[in-house]
Design an enzyme around this catalytic site. Structure first.
Site, short mmCIF file in Angstrom:
data_model
loop_
_atom_site.label_atom_id
_atom_site.label_comp_id
_atom_site.label_asym_id
_atom_site.label_seq_id
_atom_site.Cartn_x
_atom_site.Cartn_y
_atom_site.Cartn_z
N HIS A 38 0.80 -1.23 0.00
CA HIS A 38 0.00 0.00 0.00
C HIS A 38 0.83 1.27 0.00
O HIS A 38 0.30 2.35 -0.20
CB HIS A 38 -0.96 0.02 1.19
CG HIS A 38 -0.28 0.30 2.50
ND1 HIS A 38 0.40 -0.65 3.19
CD2 HIS A 38 -0.14 1.45 3.21
CE1 HIS A 38 0.92 -0.13 4.28
NE2 HIS A 38 0.62 1.15 4.32
C1 UD1 Z 1 -2.05 5.56 5.17
C2 UD1 Z 1 -0.80 6.06 5.88
C3 UD1 Z 1 0.19 4.94 6.02
C4 UD1 Z 1 -0.42 3.73 6.67
C5 UD1 Z 1 -1.69 3.35 5.94
C6 UD1 Z 1 -2.39 2.23 6.67
C7 UD1 Z 1 -0.05 8.38 5.57
C8 UD1 Z 1 0.89 9.26 4.86
N1 UD1 Z 1 -0.15 7.12 5.12
O1 UD1 Z 1 -1.67 5.17 3.86
O2 UD1 Z 1 1.28 5.36 6.83
O3 UD1 Z 1 0.50 2.68 6.60
O4 UD1 Z 1 -2.58 4.47 5.88
O5 UD1 Z 1 -3.16 1.48 5.81
O6 UD1 Z 1 -0.70 8.80 6.49
N2 UD1 Z 1 -8.61 4.98 0.05
C9 UD1 Z 1 -9.81 4.35 -0.13
N3 UD1 Z 1 -10.58 4.13 0.97
C10 UD1 Z 1 -10.22 4.52 2.22
C11 UD1 Z 1 -9.00 5.18 2.39
C12 UD1 Z 1 -8.20 5.39 1.29
O7 UD1 Z 1 -10.17 3.98 -1.24
O8 UD1 Z 1 -10.98 4.27 3.18
C13 UD1 Z 1 -7.75 5.22 -1.14
C14 UD1 Z 1 -7.91 6.61 -1.72
O9 UD1 Z 1 -7.79 6.52 -3.09
C15 UD1 Z 1 -6.68 7.33 -1.17
C16 UD1 Z 1 -5.66 6.22 -1.12
O10 UD1 Z 1 -6.39 5.06 -0.77
O11 UD1 Z 1 -6.28 8.39 -1.97
C17 UD1 Z 1 -4.56 6.46 -0.10
O12 UD1 Z 1 -5.12 6.64 1.20
P1 UD1 Z 1 -4.34 7.45 2.33
O13 UD1 Z 1 -5.09 7.45 3.58
O14 UD1 Z 1 -3.94 8.77 1.80
O15 UD1 Z 1 -3.00 6.63 2.48
P2 UD1 Z 1 -2.74 5.09 2.73
O16 UD1 Z 1 -1.99 4.57 1.55
O17 UD1 Z 1 -3.96 4.38 3.13
N1 UDP Z 2 -4.55 -6.05 7.88
C1 UDP Z 2 -5.83 -6.59 7.89
N2 UDP Z 2 -6.37 -6.95 6.69
C2 UDP Z 2 -5.72 -6.84 5.51
C3 UDP Z 2 -4.41 -6.29 5.51
C4 UDP Z 2 -3.86 -5.90 6.72
O1 UDP Z 2 -6.43 -6.73 8.93
O2 UDP Z 2 -6.26 -7.20 4.47
C5 UDP Z 2 -3.98 -5.60 9.15
C6 UDP Z 2 -2.67 -6.25 9.52
O3 UDP Z 2 -2.91 -7.40 10.28
C7 UDP Z 2 -1.95 -5.17 10.31
C8 UDP Z 2 -2.51 -3.89 9.76
O4 UDP Z 2 -3.67 -4.23 9.02
O5 UDP Z 2 -2.26 -5.22 11.68
C9 UDP Z 2 -1.50 -3.21 8.90
O6 UDP Z 2 -2.08 -2.16 8.24
P1 UDP Z 2 -1.42 -1.48 6.98
O7 UDP Z 2 -0.54 -2.44 6.29
O8 UDP Z 2 -2.52 -0.87 6.23
O9 UDP Z 2 -0.59 -0.26 7.62
P2 UDP Z 2 0.87 -0.13 8.28
O10 UDP Z 2 1.00 -1.14 9.35
O11 UDP Z 2 1.86 -0.29 7.18
O12 UDP Z 2 0.87 1.26 8.79
#
Ligand code: UD1
Ligand code: UDP
Length: 455
Positions: A208
Site C-alpha cells: 500500500h
Molecule cells: C495511510 C498512511 C500509512 C499507513 C496506511 C495504513 C499516511 C501518509 N499514510 O496510507 O502510513 O500505513 O494508511 O493502511 O498517512 N482509500 C480508499 N478508501 C479509504 C481510504 C483510502 O479507497 O478508506 C484510497 C484513496 O484513493 C486514497 C488512497 O487510498 O487516496 C490512499 O489513502 P491514504 O489514507 O492517503 O493513504 P494510505 O496509503 O492508506
Molecule cells: N490487515 C488486515 N487486513 C488486511 C491487511 C492488513 O487486517 O487485508 C492488518 C494487519 O494485520 C496489520 C494492519 O492491518 O495489523 C496493517 O495495516 P497497513 O498495512 O494498512 O498499515 P501499516 O502497518 O503499514 O501502517
C-alpha cells in the site's frame, strides 16, 4: 480518579494498535473516548476493526478522508481543534505515523493539551517517506512517548528528547495478535475457503505504500515476481489504493488470470491473522504486517529499500528486497525451502514485545499526573540551557540519576559506560566512576556538578 482521555485514530493499523490500550485503560476503570479522524473511511479499512475489537462508538468523526499530505494534515489539525475545544480532554493518545497522527499531535500541542504518542521512536532515516516526517514531528511534540523497542528508545534519546518523556512499553500489535489469535483460529473460515493447509506453499502479500504505488517500475516488479512464484498459492488482499493503481496500469488482469494468484478485498483482522499464521512466507511493505509476521514466526520479504523495524533483519526474520523481481523471488524461495528461517524466528525473543504493552501504557497513565504534562514555560536566567558531558567522580560517584537531577537542577540525558555504550538513565540508576553522563541545564548548575565530580 476522574480522567478525560481521548484516543484519536485515523486508519486501519491505528484502530488495531489502539485497541489493546483502550481495553487496558477500561479494565483499570479509566474512561477513554474514541475520536475517528476518518483518513480511512471504507468499511473494510475501518468499521470492520471497530467491530472486531469491540471498541466503543467514536464520540466524534472528523471525516477528513483522502487527499494530499498537506490536505489530510491541515484538515486534521483544524477539525481536531474544534473537537478538542468541545471535549477539553486532560490528554490525547494516538498511535503510529500517519497524517492523522501528525495532525492530532499538532492540534493538541498548539492547544496545550498533552499528546501521548504510542509507538514512538521508529526511524527509517528516510525523509522521502511521509511517515518518517510524521514520526519525527509527533515524537518531538509528545508529552510522553511510549516506545515499542529498545532501539526506539535509543532513537528518541539520540534526538535529544528528554528521558522523562520516554517509556519502553513494547508494541501493542503483539497484544492484538495474542488476544485475537484464538478467536481467529476458531472463527475464521478463510483457510477452508482458500483450501490452505500446511502441505502447500502459501505466500501472503500486502502492498500500500506510495513509494511502491507511485513508481510504475516498482509495482510492475512486484507483480512480475508474484507471477513467477507459481509453485505457491499467492494471496493478496488489496488495499483500495493498490487496487485502483493496479487497474489503471492494467496489471490487475494479469493477476486475476494467473491460476496460482488470488486477489481479494481487504480482510478483517481475524481472517488476516488466520491467513498470516498459516502462510509459509509473507511479502509486504506494511509496518504492522512485518511485526505480526515475526510474532507469528513467519519469514518476511520487505518490499522496501529500508525499514524502521530493523530488528527483523538483525534477528534473521526477513530480508529487505525492494521491488526488484529477482530479489523478491530469490528471498521468497529461500523462505519456502529453508526451514532455518522459521526456526530462527521461533528461537528469538520477540523484539516487539511480550503482549503486555497496552497494560504498561495504562499503568503509566494511571500513575501520571496528566496536568503536570501540560507544556509550561521554563525560566532560564541565562536564556537557555547547555549540554555537557562529564566523567562521574567525587561525591557524584554512587549517587542515583534522580539525586543528581534534583540536587543540581539538571536533566541527565544519557549515561555512557566505560566502552562508550549509552544507556537509558533510569531515575534509580546508580552512577559509577567509570561512566560519563550527558546533562542538560543552565551553565551555573553544570559547573556545580563538574566541581562535585572533582574536575
Ligand atoms: C495511510 C498512511 C500509512 C499507513 C496506511 C495504513 C499516511 C501518509 N499514510 O496510507 O502510513 O500505513 O494508511 O493502511 O498517512 N482509500 C480508499 N478508501 C479509504 C481510504 C483510502 O479507497 O478508506 C484510497 C484513496 O484513493 C486514497 C488512497 O487510498 O487516496 C490512499 O489513502 P491514504 O489514507 O492517503 O493513504 P494510505 O496509503 O492508506
Ligand atoms: N490487515 C488486515 N487486513 C488486511 C491487511 C492488513 O487486517 O487485508 C492488518 C494487519 O494485520 C496489520 C494492519 O492491518 O495489523 C496493517 O495495516 P497497513 O498495512 O494498512 O498499515 P501499516 O502497518 O503499514 O501502517
Amino acid at each position: 480518579m476522574g480522567r478525560s482521555l481521548l484516543f484519536f485514530v485515523g486508519t486501519r493499523p491505528e484502530i488495531i494498535k489502539a485497541a489493546p490500550v483502550i481495553h487496558s485503560l477500561e479494565r483499570r476503570g479509566i474512561p477513554v473516548d474514541l475520536v475517528h479522524v476518518g483518513q480511512h473511511y471504507d468499511r473494510e479499512l475501518s468499521r470492520v476493526f471497530l467491530d472486531e475489537f469491540r471498541l466503543p462508538e467514536p464520540v466524534a468523526e472528523l471525516g477528513v478522508g483522502s487527499g494530499s499530505h498537506a490536505y489530510q494534515t491541515a484538515e486534521t489539525v483544524m477539525r481536531a481543534e474544534e473537537v478538542l475545544g468541545e471535549f477539553l480532554p486532560e490528554a490525547v493518545l494516538a498511535v503510529g505515523d500517519t497524517n492523522a497522527v501528525l495532525g492530532t499531535a499538532l492540534a493538541c500541542t498548539k492547544l496545550g493539551i498533552p499528546f501521548l504518542h504510542v509507538e514512538a521512536g521508529l526511524r527509517s532515516f528516510d525523509l522521502t517517506m511521509p511517515e518518517e516526517i510524521n514520526r519525527r514531528v509527533s515524537d518531538h511534540l509528545a508529552a510522553l512517548n511510549f516506545a515499542p523497542t529498545a532501539r526506539a528508545v535509543e532513537n528518541l534519546l539520540n534526538e535529544g528528547i528528554p528521558p522523562s518523556k520516554v517509556r519502553l512499553t513494547g508494541n501493542t500489535v503483539v497484544d492484538a495478535v495474542h488476544t485475537m489469535l484464538p478467536a481467529a483460529r476458531e472463527r475464521s473460515k478463510i483457510l477452508r475457503k482458500l483450501r490452505i493447509d500446511s502441505s502447500k506453499l502459501t505466500l501472503l502479500v500486502t502492498v500500500h505504500r506510495r513509494e511502491n504505488l507511485d513508481r510504475p517500475e516498482r509495482l510492475t516488479g512486484i507483480v512480475e515476481a508474484l507471477l513467477e512464484l507459481d509453485e505457491a498459492l499467492v494471496v493478496w488482499p488489496l488495499h483500495p489504493h493498490a487496487a485502483r493503481v493496479l487497474r489503471e496500469r492494467r496489471l490487475l488482469d494479469d493477476l486475476v488470470r494467473a491460476p496460482h494468484i488470488k486477489v481479494m478485498k481487504p480482510l478483517g483482522y481475524l481472517d488476516f491473522l488466520s491467513l498470516l499464521s498459516a502462510s509459509t512466507a509473507v511479502a509486504t511493505d506494511s509496518g504492522g504486517v512485518q511485526e505480526e509476521a515475526f510474532t507469528l514466526g513467519v519469514p518476511c520479504a520487505i518490499l522496501r529499500d529500508n525499514t524502521e523495524r530493523p530488528e527483523i533483519i538483525e534477528l534473521g526474520g526477513g530480508l529487505i528486497v525492494g521491488a526488484h523481481p529477482g530479489r523478491i523471488v530469490k528471498a521468497v524461495r529461500d523462505f519456502f525451502y529453508k526451514s532455518s528461517w522459521r526456526r530462527r524466528i521461533r528461537k528469538a525473543r520477540n523484539p516487539f514485545g511480550d503482549g503486555r504493552a497496552g497494560e504498561r501504557i495504562a499503568e503509566i497513565i494511571a500513575a501520571t499526573d496528566l496536568e503536570s504534562l501540560q507544556p509550561s514555560s521554563p525560566h532560564f536566567e541565562e536564556g537557555a540551557p547547555v549540554y555537557a558531558a562529564l566523567r562521574v567522580g567525587g561525591r557524584v560517584n554512587g549517587m542515583t540519576v534522580s539525586q543528581v537531577q534534583e540536587e543540581f537542577n539538571l536533566t541527565v540525558v544519557a549515561v555512557y559506560d566505560r566502552r562508550g555504550r549509552a544507556s537509558y538513565p533510569e531515575p534509580g540508576m546508580t552512577l559509577t566512576a567509570e561512566g560519563v553522563i550527558k546533562v542538560l541545564g543552565e551553565r551555573g548548575f553544570v559547573e556545580r556538578l563538574r566541581a562535585a565530580c572533582g574536575r
